[in-house]
Design an enzyme around this catalytic site. Structure first.
Site, PDB file in Angstrom:
ATOM      1  N   CYS A  38      -1.100   3.168  -9.709  1.00 46.80           N
ATOM      2  CA  CYS A  38      -1.971   2.219  -9.573  1.00 46.80           C
ATOM      3  C   CYS A  38      -3.326   2.249  -9.685  1.00 46.80           C
ATOM      4  O   CYS A  38      -4.293   1.651 -10.449  1.00 46.80           O
ATOM      5  CB  CYS A  38      -1.896   2.111  -8.399  1.00 46.80           C
ATOM      6  SG  CYS A  38      -0.187   0.949  -7.765  1.00 46.80           S
ATOM      7  N   PHE A  65       0.997  -0.945  -0.079  1.00 47.90           N
ATOM      8  CA  PHE A  65       0.419  -0.097   0.312  1.00 47.90           C
ATOM      9  C   PHE A  65       0.748   1.060  -0.287  1.00 47.90           C
ATOM     10  O   PHE A  65       1.012   2.066   0.910  1.00 47.90           O
ATOM     11  CB  PHE A  65      -0.999   0.190   1.298  1.00 47.90           C
ATOM     12  CG  PHE A  65      -1.695  -0.973   1.449  1.00 47.90           C
ATOM     13  CD1 PHE A  65      -3.020  -1.357   1.054  1.00 47.90           C
ATOM     14  CD2 PHE A  65      -1.363  -1.732   2.067  1.00 47.90           C
ATOM     15  CE1 PHE A  65      -3.798  -2.596   0.847  1.00 47.90           C
ATOM     16  CE2 PHE A  65      -2.210  -3.433   2.120  1.00 47.90           C
ATOM     17  CZ  PHE A  65      -3.345  -3.678   1.276  1.00 47.90           C
ATOM     18  N   LEU A  66       1.832   1.259  -1.043  1.00 53.08           N
ATOM     19  CA  LEU A  66       2.728   2.388  -0.577  1.00 53.08           C
ATOM     20  C   LEU A  66       2.539   3.838  -1.730  1.00 53.08           C
ATOM     21  O   LEU A  66       2.166   2.857  -2.833  1.00 53.08           O
ATOM     22  CB  LEU A  66       4.195   1.702  -1.137  1.00 53.08           C
ATOM     23  CG  LEU A  66       4.795   0.484  -0.687  1.00 53.08           C
ATOM     24  CD1 LEU A  66       6.204   0.221  -1.279  1.00 53.08           C
ATOM     25  CD2 LEU A  66       4.919   0.637   0.641  1.00 53.08           C
TER      26      LEU A  66
HETATM   27  C1  UDX Z   1      -1.960   4.828  -4.261  1.00 54.30           C
HETATM   28  C2  UDX Z   1      -1.831   4.385  -2.828  1.00 54.30           C
HETATM   29  O1  UDX Z   1      -2.151   5.628  -2.253  1.00 54.30           O
HETATM   30  C3  UDX Z   1      -1.717   3.187  -2.061  1.00 54.30           C
HETATM   31  O2  UDX Z   1      -1.710   2.879  -1.313  1.00 54.30           O
HETATM   32  C4  UDX Z   1      -1.382   1.897  -3.535  1.00 54.30           C
HETATM   33  O3  UDX Z   1      -0.418   0.802  -3.130  1.00 54.30           O
HETATM   34  C5  UDX Z   1      -0.590   2.512  -4.756  1.00 54.30           C
HETATM   35  O4  UDX Z   1      -1.297   3.155  -5.375  1.00 54.30           O
HETATM   36  P1  UDX Z   1       0.286   6.702  -6.243  1.00 54.30           P
HETATM   37  O5  UDX Z   1      -0.536   6.739  -6.872  1.00 54.30           O
HETATM   38  O6  UDX Z   1       1.334   6.560  -5.537  1.00 54.30           O
HETATM   39  O7  UDX Z   1      -0.232   5.491  -3.614  1.00 54.30           O
HETATM   40  O8  UDX Z   1      -0.626   8.429  -5.009  1.00 54.30           O
HETATM   41  P2  UDX Z   1      -1.221   8.584  -4.042  1.00 54.30           P
HETATM   42  O9  UDX Z   1      -0.526   9.839  -3.279  1.00 54.30           O
HETATM   43  O10 UDX Z   1      -2.451   7.728  -3.760  1.00 54.30           O
HETATM   44  O11 UDX Z   1      -2.372   9.159  -5.162  1.00 54.30           O
HETATM   45  C6  UDX Z   1      -2.914   8.683  -6.371  1.00 54.30           C
HETATM   46  C7  UDX Z   1      -3.503  10.161  -7.581  1.00 54.30           C
HETATM   47  O12 UDX Z   1      -4.814  10.692  -6.107  1.00 54.30           O
HETATM   48  C8  UDX Z   1      -2.548  11.174  -7.195  1.00 54.30           C
HETATM   49  O13 UDX Z   1      -2.869  11.775  -8.839  1.00 54.30           O
HETATM   50  C9  UDX Z   1      -2.833  12.672  -6.746  1.00 54.30           C
HETATM   51  O14 UDX Z   1      -3.081  13.467  -7.005  1.00 54.30           O
HETATM   52  C10 UDX Z   1      -4.969  12.340  -6.784  1.00 54.30           C
HETATM   53  N1  UDX Z   1      -5.293  12.752  -5.095  1.00 54.30           N
HETATM   54  C11 UDX Z   1      -4.971  11.526  -4.519  1.00 54.30           C
HETATM   55  C12 UDX Z   1      -5.974  13.753  -5.171  1.00 54.30           C
HETATM   56  O15 UDX Z   1      -6.667  13.912  -6.286  1.00 54.30           O
HETATM   57  N2  UDX Z   1      -7.026  13.982  -4.433  1.00 54.30           N
HETATM   58  C13 UDX Z   1      -6.546  13.955  -3.005  1.00 54.30           C
HETATM   59  O16 UDX Z   1      -7.063  13.543  -1.860  1.00 54.30           O
HETATM   60  C14 UDX Z   1      -5.398  12.157  -2.731  1.00 54.30           C
END
Ligand code: UDX
Length: 436
Positions: A263, A152-153
């Site tokens: 992801c 869940f990274l």
């Molecule tokens: C995600 C999951 O959080 C992680 O647990 C999993 O293993 C892999 O996918 P990641 O893709 O690295 O991690 O990024 P994350 O910080 O979760 O953001 C994902 C996307 O959602 C980004 O484009 C981010 O900008 C967007 N986001 C996130 C939003 O638009 N609003 C938010 O409040 C949070």
């Protein structure tokens, strides 16, 4: 414990380095000799804060090694983690499992003792069953245990997430796998990280359900943001107002240009396909996927709208290209669709990103890459913040005002308060608020 990590991509490298930091003896295996050569030379093929130091210190302590030779890496291992890619399959969106199964085949041939084989790659429900079948049918009469241990990274925060996880999910079908996995994660039990031990198929499902839920949460607030704009409400206060309810929670309620990354887009699509194949359509996930896709282009149109709905010949400065800060990852970044929409509307696009430009440049050949915020803003008709890098959080608006042609700031990440921007004579257009 002696661990082999197959695949030195994002997940494999971070997990391998962190396991070695716990004191385990880890060998990371990858077919790509250029990656292994680079790692031997101390070069980290991905951008992840803190990973270079973590790798260097564990290599010098003799706990972390790299190789292209699978067979010798398996010598005496207790556990083998499969951390190869599971990209979306071309054409139908299912997860492409060919790399996972190819590793299972190779392990079956190369393991000369019984071991615990664990999938860390995100794999659809039932993949562990198939890995087990391959291993035990082709594995010289040995019986290996197969477990699932999803990660869940978050990119950019991966080491912290690995070492201080909200939970560790272990999916097993026998005691041996559970014992070995618990032993591997023992240093984290001491930190009281909750461990959920369950059946293998359930663990595989948890990973997809978690990502689909988070993607839905983001998409929900993004749609509420659009409604806030229409009715004159403020999405940030709405997010706070609902997030303070513990049942909802504050996190993942930042409205923005849509989720991207390696992801959420891939996993939501794969889950949707699995569900359709089982005649159990997940309508909420389907709506999330569709709304998020449409949102990215609509953010491009929002910038065009800021230009009076005529972008032809106008200069647009894009700040931030990666799908989120602290990564150089451009996979499914909203910036790709936003830039395309602007180019389609006849705009000239200039961009700056602290880490992503090298990877982004060949993906958007018509975009001029600038070497600073202010160089990008030079002569711009509109400046748009697409990724919330820290470097954009304290812009020198005095200097920016001197550089731009028109003082319009579109902030797709809501990182400013309107008055911080408007007092410098800028028109400020954010997400989910009608205040400008
Ligand atoms: C995600 C999951 O959080 C992680 O647990 C999993 O293993 C892999 O996918 P990641 O893709 O690295 O991690 O990024 P994350 O910080 O979760 O953001 C994902 C996307 O959602 C980004 O484009 C981010 O900008 C967007 N986001 C996130 C939003 O638009 N609003 C938010 O409040 C949070």
């Amino acid at each position: 414990m002696k661990i082999a990590m197959i695949g030195t991509g994002y997940v494999g490298l971070v997990s391998g380095a962190c396991f070695s930091d716990f004191g385990h003896d880890v060998i990371c295996v990858d077919k790509d000799s250029s990656k292994i050569d680079a790692l031997h030379a101390g070069k980290i093929p991905i951008y992840e804060p803190g990973l270079d130091e973590l790798v260097a210190s564990n290599v010098s302590a003799g706990r972390l090694r790299f190789t292209t030779e699978l067979a010798s890496a398996l010598d005496g291992v207790d556990a083998v983690f499969i951390a190869v890619g599971t990209p979306s399959r071309r054409g139908d969106g299912h997860a492409d499992l060919s790399y996972v199964y190819a590793v299972a085949e190779e392990l079956a041939g190369a393991l000369d003792h019984e071991a615990v084989v664990v999938t860390k790659s995100t794999v659809p429900v039932g993949t562990g069953d198939e890995v087990e079948r391959i291993l035990n049918e082709k594995g010289h009469g040995l019986t290996h245990s197969v477990g699932s241990n999803p990660e869940f990274l978050r990119e950019g925060a991966a080491i912290g997430d690995f070492k201080r996880p909200d939970r560790i999910v272990i999916g097993v079908e026998d005691e041996r796998a559970e014992k070995v996995l618990r032993e591997i994660y023992r240093p984290l039990f001491l930190n009281e990280a909750p461990v959920l031990a369950t059946r293998r198929r359930t663990a595989e499902m948890i990973k997809y359900a978690a990502n689909a839920f988070l993607a839905t949460k983001i998409t929900f607030i993004n749609e509420i943001a659009d409604l806030c704009e229409a009715v004159g409400a403020d999405v940030q206060d709405v997010a706070r107002g609902i997030g303070l309810d513990n049942r909802i929670g504050k996190k993942f309620l930042n409205a923005g240009p849509g989720y991207g990354g390696s992801c959420f887009p891939k996993d939501t699509l794969a889950l949707m396909k699995t569900a359709q194949d089982h005649d159990v359509p997940l309508r909420i996930v389907e709506a999330t996927v569709q709304a998020n896709d449409l949102r990215k282009r609509s953010m491009g149109r929002k910038i065009v709208h800021a230009l009076g709905d005529d972008a032809r010949g106008k200069r647009v400065a894009i700040l931030g290209l990666t799908f989120k800060p602290n990564t150089d990852d451009m996979r499914d970044s909203p910036a790709l669709a936003i830039v395309q929409t602007l180019l389609d509307a006849g705009a000239k696009v200039v961009a700056y990103d602290p880490e992503g430009m090298e990877i982004a440049a060949p993906m958007m050949p018509q975009v001029e890459m600038a070497d600073s915020v202010y160089a990008a803003a030079e002569g711009a008709d509109v400046v748009a913040i697409v990724t919330e890098w820290d470097a954009f959080r304290a812009l020198d608006f005095g200097r920016l005002a001197q550089s731009v042609k028109q003082r319009i700031l579109v902030d797709l990440r809501n990182i400013y308060r309107p008055e911080e921007v408007t007092r410098h004579g800028f028109q400020y257009i954010a997400i989910g608020t009608s205040a400008a």
